[in-house]
Scaffold this motif. Structure first.
Motif, PDB file in Angstrom:
ATOM      1  N   ASN A 177       0.817  -1.211   0.000  1.00 22.31           N
ATOM      2  CA  ASN A 177       0.000   0.000   0.000  1.00 22.31           C
ATOM      3  C   ASN A 177       0.852   1.263   0.000  1.00 22.31           C
ATOM      4  O   ASN A 177       0.466   2.272  -0.593  1.00 22.31           O
ATOM      5  CB  ASN A 177      -0.952  -0.019   1.187  1.00 22.31           C
ATOM      6  CG  ASN A 177      -1.997  -1.097   1.052  1.00 22.31           C
ATOM      7  OD1 ASN A 177      -2.266  -1.596  -0.041  1.00 22.31           O
ATOM      8  ND2 ASN A 177      -2.585  -1.490   2.162  1.00 22.31           N
ATOM      9  N   VAL A 178       2.025   1.220   0.644  1.00 24.59           N
ATOM     10  CA  VAL A 178       2.930   2.375   0.599  1.00 24.59           C
ATOM     11  C   VAL A 178       3.406   2.588  -0.834  1.00 24.59           C
ATOM     12  O   VAL A 178       3.444   3.725  -1.325  1.00 24.59           O
ATOM     13  CB  VAL A 178       4.119   2.168   1.567  1.00 24.59           C
ATOM     14  CG1 VAL A 178       5.228   3.162   1.280  1.00 24.59           C
ATOM     15  CG2 VAL A 178       3.659   2.290   3.005  1.00 24.59           C
ATOM     16  N   ILE A 179       3.754   1.507  -1.505  1.00 24.22           N
ATOM     17  CA  ILE A 179       4.189   1.614  -2.905  1.00 24.22           C
ATOM     18  C   ILE A 179       3.058   2.163  -3.764  1.00 24.22           C
ATOM     19  O   ILE A 179       3.276   3.008  -4.644  1.00 24.22           O
ATOM     20  CB  ILE A 179       4.682   0.248  -3.419  1.00 24.22           C
ATOM     21  CG1 ILE A 179       5.975  -0.132  -2.708  1.00 24.22           C
ATOM     22  CG2 ILE A 179       4.872   0.265  -4.925  1.00 24.22           C
ATOM     23  CD1 ILE A 179       6.427  -1.544  -2.956  1.00 24.22           C
ATOM     24  N   LEU A 180       1.842   1.728  -3.499  1.00 25.30           N
ATOM     25  CA  LEU A 180       0.676   2.200  -4.250  1.00 25.30           C
ATOM     26  C   LEU A 180       0.454   3.695  -4.040  1.00 25.30           C
ATOM     27  O   LEU A 180       0.209   4.439  -4.997  1.00 25.30           O
ATOM     28  CB  LEU A 180      -0.559   1.409  -3.828  1.00 25.30           C
ATOM     29  CG  LEU A 180      -1.798   1.520  -4.670  1.00 25.30           C
ATOM     30  CD1 LEU A 180      -1.530   1.008  -6.077  1.00 25.30           C
ATOM     31  CD2 LEU A 180      -2.913   0.731  -4.034  1.00 25.30           C
ATOM     32  N   CYS A 181       0.561   4.158  -2.807  1.00 26.85           N
ATOM     33  CA  CYS A 181       0.395   5.595  -2.514  1.00 26.85           C
ATOM     34  C   CYS A 181       1.486   6.419  -3.176  1.00 26.85           C
ATOM     35  O   CYS A 181       1.206   7.468  -3.773  1.00 26.85           O
ATOM     36  CB  CYS A 181       0.409   5.831  -1.005  1.00 26.85           C
ATOM     37  SG  CYS A 181      -1.035   5.234  -0.144  1.00 26.85           S
ATOM     38  N   ALA A 182       2.721   5.956  -3.066  1.00 28.72           N
ATOM     39  CA  ALA A 182       3.829   6.684  -3.690  1.00 28.72           C
ATOM     40  C   ALA A 182       3.663   6.717  -5.209  1.00 28.72           C
ATOM     41  O   ALA A 182       3.916   7.752  -5.845  1.00 28.72           O
ATOM     42  CB  ALA A 182       5.154   6.036  -3.306  1.00 28.72           C
ATOM     43  N   ALA A 183       3.215   5.611  -5.790  1.00 29.60           N
ATOM     44  CA  ALA A 183       3.011   5.569  -7.240  1.00 29.60           C
ATOM     45  C   ALA A 183       1.911   6.531  -7.669  1.00 29.60           C
ATOM     46  O   ALA A 183       2.033   7.198  -8.707  1.00 29.60           O
ATOM     47  CB  ALA A 183       2.672   4.154  -7.681  1.00 29.60           C
ATOM     48  N   SER A 184       0.847   6.617  -6.889  1.00 30.86           N
ATOM     49  CA  SER A 184      -0.244   7.522  -7.271  1.00 30.86           C
ATOM     50  C   SER A 184       0.217   8.982  -7.241  1.00 30.86           C
ATOM     51  O   SER A 184      -0.096   9.748  -8.153  1.00 30.86           O
ATOM     52  CB  SER A 184      -1.454   7.322  -6.366  1.00 30.86           C
ATOM     53  OG  SER A 184      -1.186   7.764  -5.066  1.00 30.86           O
TER      54      SER A 184
END
Length: 179
Positions: free
Chosen positions: A142-149
């Motif tokens: 989820n951290v990777i997902l937030c950073a990607a967004s």
């Protein structure tokens, strides 16, 4: 029976049924202790389902942002590119909600990480250790997902801005050649 009393009788009956069900489960809780734990686990699962919706939304947003970034960077005719950039520029301002949404999700992950129960000792069962590791992996994903967004939003914004700057410079060059 008068028509005004009928709903009261039904609602009173349903309240009695609900209170008797709660009382019986509370008695079972006191005797076995197992139902209490299963009830707590079901509440946690409900909360996970509610939280999962936020991550599904964020995943779709990242996919849409990635598709837009790819469309903007693909070579295309000038007219199509100009129309696409103008359309995406109109969408960018309302889509700015992605940044605070992802930021709050990052804060939520950080808070949960700070207040997470550690399961590293021998007291923990194998299933508890697996659940702990699974929650760590989900948090990392989820951290990777937030950073990607956030990164994709910024890149789409910069691509549109660069394209508008290039358009402006081409117009200035065209005017200077005419003089």
């Amino acid at each position: 029976m008068p028509s005004g009393l009928w709903p009261l009788a039904i609602s009173g009956f349903s309240l009695d049924i609900k209170s008797s069900i709660v009382k019986t489960t509370q008695k079972q809780d006191r005797r076995t202790g197992l139902i209490c734990r299963s009830r707590r686990i079901s509440r946690e699962r409900e909360r996970e389902r509610e939280m999962a919706l936020q991550w599904v939304i964020l995943t779709y947003l990242v996919a849409v942002e990635a598709a837009i970034a790819v469309l903007l960077t693909l070579p295309s005719p000038k007219l199509v590119k100009n129309r696409l950039v103008s359309l995406v520029s109109l969408i960018l301002q309302p889509a700015l909600f992605v940044v605070p949404f992802a930021g709050f999700q990052l804060l939520d992950i950080y808070w949960k990480n700070e207040h997470r129960l550690m399961c590293t000792s021998e007291i923990c069962t194998a299933s508890e250790r697996d659940r702990y590791e699974k929650s760590i992996y989900k948090a990392q994903r989820n951290v990777i997902l937030c950073a990607a967004s956030i990164l994709l939003y910024w890149s789409v914004y910069r691509i549109c801005k660069y394209h508008k700057e290039i358009q402006h410079l081409e117009e200035v060059e065209k005017k200077s050649k005419e003089l």
